[in-house]
Design a protein around this motif. Structure first.
Motif, PDB file in Angstrom:
ATOM      1  N   GLY A  86     -30.974  52.000 -51.966  1.00  0.00           N
ATOM      2  CA  GLY A  86     -30.924  50.866 -52.879  1.00  0.00           C
ATOM      3  C   GLY A  86     -32.267  50.188 -53.026  1.00  0.00           C
ATOM      4  N   GLY A  87     -33.001  50.094 -51.918  1.00  0.00           N
ATOM      5  CA  GLY A  87     -34.332  49.492 -51.984  1.00  0.00           C
ATOM      6  C   GLY A  87     -35.277  50.279 -52.862  1.00  0.00           C
ATOM      7  N   LYS A  88     -35.117  51.592 -52.874  1.00  0.00           N
ATOM      8  CA  LYS A  88     -36.001  52.442 -53.663  1.00  0.00           C
ATOM      9  C   LYS A  88     -35.741  52.313 -55.166  1.00  0.00           C
ATOM     10  N   LEU A  89     -34.614  51.722 -55.536  1.00  0.00           N
ATOM     11  CA  LEU A  89     -34.345  51.508 -56.963  1.00  0.00           C
ATOM     12  C   LEU A  89     -35.331  50.516 -57.571  1.00  0.00           C
ATOM     13  N   ALA A  90     -36.022  49.765 -56.713  1.00  0.00           N
ATOM     14  CA  ALA A  90     -37.033  48.827 -57.216  1.00  0.00           C
ATOM     15  C   ALA A  90     -38.194  49.562 -57.872  1.00  0.00           C
ATOM     16  N   LEU A  91     -38.262  50.879 -57.674  1.00  0.00           N
ATOM     17  CA  LEU A  91     -39.305  51.681 -58.323  1.00  0.00           C
ATOM     18  C   LEU A  91     -39.111  51.736 -59.835  1.00  0.00           C
ATOM     19  N   PHE A  92     -37.894  51.445 -60.278  1.00  0.00           N
ATOM     20  CA  PHE A  92     -37.561  51.582 -61.694  1.00  0.00           C
ATOM     21  C   PHE A  92     -37.334  50.211 -62.327  1.00  0.00           C
ATOM     22  N   ASN A  93     -37.516  50.143 -63.615  1.00  0.00           N
ATOM     23  CA  ASN A  93     -37.366  48.874 -64.329  1.00  0.00           C
ATOM     24  C   ASN A  93     -35.902  48.647 -64.715  1.00  0.00           C
ATOM     25  N   LEU A  94     -35.049  48.550 -63.727  1.00  0.00           N
ATOM     26  CA  LEU A  94     -33.636  48.329 -63.993  1.00  0.00           C
ATOM     27  C   LEU A  94     -33.399  46.861 -64.332  1.00  0.00           C
ATOM     28  N   PRO A  95     -32.569  46.581 -65.320  1.00  0.00           N
ATOM     29  CA  PRO A  95     -32.359  45.174 -65.715  1.00  0.00           C
ATOM     30  C   PRO A  95     -31.688  44.333 -64.640  1.00  0.00           C
ATOM     31  N   ASP A  96     -30.931  44.977 -63.741  1.00  0.00           N
ATOM     32  CA  ASP A  96     -30.213  44.217 -62.720  1.00  0.00           C
ATOM     33  C   ASP A  96     -30.784  44.437 -61.324  1.00  0.00           C
ATOM     34  N   ILE A  97     -32.033  44.869 -61.235  1.00  0.00           N
ATOM     35  CA  ILE A  97     -32.600  45.218 -59.927  1.00  0.00           C
ATOM     36  C   ILE A  97     -32.642  44.022 -58.981  1.00  0.00           C
ATOM     37  N   GLN A  98     -32.907  42.832 -59.493  1.00  0.00           N
ATOM     38  CA  GLN A  98     -32.946  41.660 -58.620  1.00  0.00           C
ATOM     39  C   GLN A  98     -31.571  41.373 -58.020  1.00  0.00           C
ATOM     40  N   ASP A  99     -30.529  41.583 -58.811  1.00  0.00           N
ATOM     41  CA  ASP A  99     -29.170  41.408 -58.298  1.00  0.00           C
ATOM     42  C   ASP A  99     -28.854  42.468 -57.253  1.00  0.00           C
ATOM     43  N   VAL A 100     -29.333  43.695 -57.466  1.00  0.00           N
ATOM     44  CA  VAL A 100     -29.112  44.777 -56.507  1.00  0.00           C
ATOM     45  C   VAL A 100     -29.778  44.450 -55.177  1.00  0.00           C
ATOM     46  N   LEU A 101     -31.037  44.039 -55.230  1.00  0.00           N
ATOM     47  CA  LEU A 101     -31.772  43.728 -54.010  1.00  0.00           C
ATOM     48  C   LEU A 101     -31.155  42.530 -53.282  1.00  0.00           C
ATOM     49  N   LYS A 102     -30.703  41.558 -54.040  1.00  0.00           N
ATOM     50  CA  LYS A 102     -30.043  40.391 -53.440  1.00  0.00           C
ATOM     51  C   LYS A 102     -28.769  40.820 -52.725  1.00  0.00           C
ATOM     52  N   THR A 103     -28.027  41.736 -53.340  1.00  0.00           N
ATOM     53  CA  THR A 103     -26.791  42.232 -52.725  1.00  0.00           C
ATOM     54  C   THR A 103     -27.086  42.988 -51.433  1.00  0.00           C
ATOM     55  N   LEU A 104     -28.145  43.780 -51.428  1.00  0.00           N
ATOM     56  CA  LEU A 104     -28.513  44.518 -50.221  1.00  0.00           C
ATOM     57  C   LEU A 104     -28.773  43.560 -49.060  1.00  0.00           C
ATOM     58  N   LEU A 105     -29.533  42.510 -49.330  1.00  0.00           N
ATOM     59  CA  LEU A 105     -29.857  41.541 -48.289  1.00  0.00           C
ATOM     60  C   LEU A 105     -28.613  40.808 -47.809  1.00  0.00           C
ATOM     61  N   GLN A 106     -27.798  40.332 -48.737  1.00  0.00           N
ATOM     62  CA  GLN A 106     -26.608  39.576 -48.367  1.00  0.00           C
ATOM     63  C   GLN A 106     -25.598  40.456 -47.647  1.00  0.00           C
ATOM     64  N   THR A 107     -25.507  41.723 -48.042  1.00  0.00           N
ATOM     65  CA  THR A 107     -24.593  42.643 -47.374  1.00  0.00           C
ATOM     66  C   THR A 107     -25.011  42.859 -45.928  1.00  0.00           C
ATOM     67  N   PHE A 108     -26.302  43.069 -45.716  1.00  0.00           N
ATOM     68  CA  PHE A 108     -26.777  43.264 -44.349  1.00  0.00           C
ATOM     69  C   PHE A 108     -26.553  42.015 -43.504  1.00  0.00           C
ATOM     70  N   GLY A 128     -24.281  39.787 -43.921  1.00  0.00           N
ATOM     71  CA  GLY A 128     -22.863  39.598 -43.702  1.00  0.00           C
ATOM     72  C   GLY A 128     -22.265  40.562 -42.695  1.00  0.00           C
ATOM     73  N   ARG A 129     -22.940  41.681 -42.453  1.00  0.00           N
ATOM     74  CA  ARG A 129     -22.420  42.702 -41.541  1.00  0.00           C
ATOM     75  C   ARG A 129     -23.127  42.705 -40.184  1.00  0.00           C
ATOM     76  N   PHE A 130     -24.264  42.043 -40.107  1.00  0.00           N
ATOM     77  CA  PHE A 130     -25.107  42.118 -38.912  1.00  0.00           C
ATOM     78  C   PHE A 130     -24.371  41.675 -37.644  1.00  0.00           C
ATOM     79  N   ARG A 131     -23.736  40.513 -37.703  1.00  0.00           N
ATOM     80  CA  ARG A 131     -23.095  39.972 -36.489  1.00  0.00           C
ATOM     81  C   ARG A 131     -22.011  40.907 -35.976  1.00  0.00           C
ATOM     82  N   ARG A 132     -21.192  41.438 -36.884  1.00  0.00           N
ATOM     83  CA  ARG A 132     -20.096  42.328 -36.463  1.00  0.00           C
ATOM     84  C   ARG A 132     -20.653  43.612 -35.851  1.00  0.00           C
ATOM     85  N   ILE A 133     -21.763  44.110 -36.418  1.00  0.00           N
ATOM     86  CA  ILE A 133     -22.387  45.317 -35.875  1.00  0.00           C
ATOM     87  C   ILE A 133     -22.863  45.069 -34.455  1.00  0.00           C
ATOM     88  N   MET A 134     -23.552  43.952 -34.242  1.00  0.00           N
ATOM     89  CA  MET A 134     -24.085  43.665 -32.923  1.00  0.00           C
ATOM     90  C   MET A 134     -22.975  43.346 -31.926  1.00  0.00           C
TER      91      MET A 134
END
Length: 210
Positions: A110-132, A134-140
């Motif tokens: 997902g991070g590598k999608l920033a290589l392309f001029n996608l119209p929703d790339i900022q939303d994608v990157l934001k989702t990646l961060l928020q997903t991580f 949101g899952r970090f505590r349960r993983i640890m």
């Protein structure tokens, strides 16, 4: 325990197997120009060439070089698993989503999608961060209880970055338990100090006539 981080970088790391595998993930592309001799890439047609408007899923590394810029050979679309529908699911409760099914290298790809001029790339990157996040505590938490609980189902739902994080948490716990279970060395008086005290005691006895 060694420091650990999840890599969302867009560059290539030629010495990282996970980076190589993430670059193999296929993304949807549309050809902007006709390309001779590459028709075999499109299994749906016997045409030896690729026509304008042909839609194909290409490995990320290949799409990168065919895209280049807005006037590239292909235009890139946001992959299905990063589109709004999935972003809403992840926003609702990221901890229950099977990321490994969505993509073994969900974060890195997902991070590598920033290589392309996608119209929703900022939303994608934001989702990646928020997903991580949101899952970090349960993983640890899981990594600290893995020795006493069967967490196979949870581990199977983790992407490769999260699995490495989980393993790092386990190693940290084992190292701590190994350190904690060792018998603490008791402080003892130095032999030099003991000898000095002994000499003083002997001298005192002689002076007192004992």
């Amino acid at each position: 325990m060694a420091a650990y981080s999840v890599d969302l970088s867009t560059g290539n790391n030629y010495f990282d197997l996970n980076d190589i595998l993430a670059s193999q993930e296929k993304i949807p592309c549309i050809f902007n120009i006709a390309v001779e001799g590459l028709g075999y890439l499109d299994q749906s047609t016997p045409d030896p060439d690729i026509g304008v408007g042909t839609k194909l899923e290409l490995p990320l590394w290949l799409a990168k070089y065919l895209h280049r810029d807005a006037r590239g050979i292909v235009s890139v679309e946001t992959p299905k698993t990063y589109r709004e529908g999935y972003r809403q699911i992840l926003a609702a409760d990221p901890s229950v989503v099977d990321l490994h099914r969505l993509g073994p290298h969900f974060y890195l790809g997902g991070g590598k999608l920033a290589l392309f001029n996608l119209p929703d790339i900022q939303d994608v990157l934001k989702t990646l961060l928020q997903t991580f996040q949101g899952r970090f505590r349960r993983i640890m938490d899981g990594s600290q209880n893995a020795l006493h609980t069967d967490l196979t189902n949870q581990i199977n739902m983790l992407d490769e970055s999260e699995r490495r994080l989980f393993a790092a948490g386990q190693r940290g716990l084992l190292e701590f338990q190994s350190w904690e279970s060792r018998e603490s060395e008791k402080l003892s008086t130095s032999s030099v100090v003991l000898n000095q005290r002994k000499r003083k005691w002997v001298g005192a006895c002689r002076d007192s006539g004992d």
